[in-house]
Design an enzyme around this catalytic site. Sequence first.
Site, mmCIF file in Angstrom:
data_model
loop_
_atom_site.group_PDB
_atom_site.id
_atom_site.type_symbol
_atom_site.label_atom_id
_atom_site.label_comp_id
_atom_site.label_asym_id
_atom_site.label_seq_id
_atom_site.Cartn_x
_atom_site.Cartn_y
_atom_site.Cartn_z
ATOM 1 N N ASP A 56 93.865 31.414 -71.764
ATOM 2 C CA ASP A 56 93.082 32.506 -71.189
ATOM 3 C C ASP A 56 93.987 33.488 -70.459
ATOM 4 O OD1 ASP A 56 93.729 31.069 -68.906
ATOM 5 O OD2 ASP A 56 91.661 30.532 -68.395
ATOM 6 N N ILE A 110 94.944 27.092 -68.741
ATOM 7 C CA ILE A 110 93.599 27.400 -68.222
ATOM 8 C C ILE A 110 93.774 27.806 -66.764
ATOM 9 C CG2 ILE A 110 91.210 26.591 -67.999
ATOM 10 C CD1 ILE A 110 92.117 24.052 -69.576
ATOM 11 N N HIS A 111 93.538 29.078 -66.452
ATOM 12 C CA HIS A 111 93.695 29.451 -65.046
ATOM 13 C C HIS A 111 92.731 30.528 -64.563
ATOM 14 C CE1 HIS A 111 95.838 33.005 -66.561
ATOM 15 N NE2 HIS A 111 95.642 33.530 -65.376
ATOM 16 N N ARG A 112 92.099 31.278 -65.469
ATOM 17 C CA ARG A 112 91.248 32.371 -65.014
ATOM 18 C C ARG A 112 89.979 31.856 -64.342
ATOM 19 N NH1 ARG A 112 92.189 37.683 -66.143
ATOM 20 N NH2 ARG A 112 93.943 38.068 -67.548
ATOM 21 N N ALA A 113 89.596 32.524 -63.273
ATOM 22 C CA ALA A 113 88.428 32.100 -62.496
ATOM 23 C C ALA A 113 87.167 32.069 -63.348
ATOM 24 C CB ALA A 113 88.240 33.030 -61.295
#
Length: 354
Positions: A273, A200-203
Amino acid sequence: MKIITVLGARPQFVKAATVSRALKASNSNLEEKILHTGQHYDVNMSDVFFEEMGIPKPDFRLDVNNKGHGAMTGQMLKEIEEILIAEKPSIVLVYGDTNSTLAGALAAKKLHIPIAHVEAGLRSFNIKMPEEINRILTDRISDLLFCPTENAVENLKKEGFDTIDCEVLNVGDVMYDGALHYAKSIKERAIENDYVLSTIHRAENTDDVSRLTGIISALNKINEDISVVVPLHPRTRKIIDNLDLQVNFKILEPVGYLKMVNLIKYANLVITDSGGLQKEAFFFGKYCVTTRDETEWVEMVEYNFNILAGADEDKILESYNILIKKPFVKTIEPYGKGNSAHLIAKKIESFLSK
């Protein structure tokens, strides 16, 4: 014939490593110098990272990070331009869709230096994504557009690139080259039991409380059925802590590329993601659930190797249940034959020899 390669993030270095090897094997007259903007500070990108992966160390480091998009891109543009003026390269090589990609391309174009763009033609069709803006603008001013898939070629045709003075080539995906190369060094499992690998890393997910809550809640429930392992960026972890969200799955510190390849290779399923991880799941014969509303890798969805679940808890769980025990049968090879870097090197060589 000098090539300046502009990079700013760890995945770009992994991609560039495959092309750097091919450039060296292709022609002794090709000299490549690597410019690292420093866009993404990554604790895993130590000297050991470059040594273990056989990646050439950067010749130039700018250390431009922790700024807004405008300030970051502007400073990169200024500093890259100074290096290009001093080095006088025959071509500038850029990868993907970061601010570093756009800054490198803009600096080169304004100095009338040809541009080669690896991973050209990708589109999410979500113009709110900074990456979408970067890739569209970079494509428009590039001379050699190296597309990873036929869908990417079609995107450029629809945008009128047939009428633009450039070359569009479907060379396949350099990430596939890299995955095949580095997988040979993976001997033992990093985790012994069955598990789902997630990131999980997308803004769009981390900065939206409802989306982040939906994803974490789904992962918590999946963890009741099978272990869920999540290498987590410090920024995402801090947000989770600040929101006091309950996490029942296993969190790992950020891992290096080789460790991530190990985790993908032996996972039962991938939930992510990340654009790159969607493809790498396919490379290693794993189904993927994507926690976004769109993807650049539409062929994975079209052929049912990937399900777009967004951040909806029920949709993520439904997708997990569909895929977790489904036998993986690779029916297509949309990313080439693992020789993309060789094709890119040969084309650059012929382009510069004209």
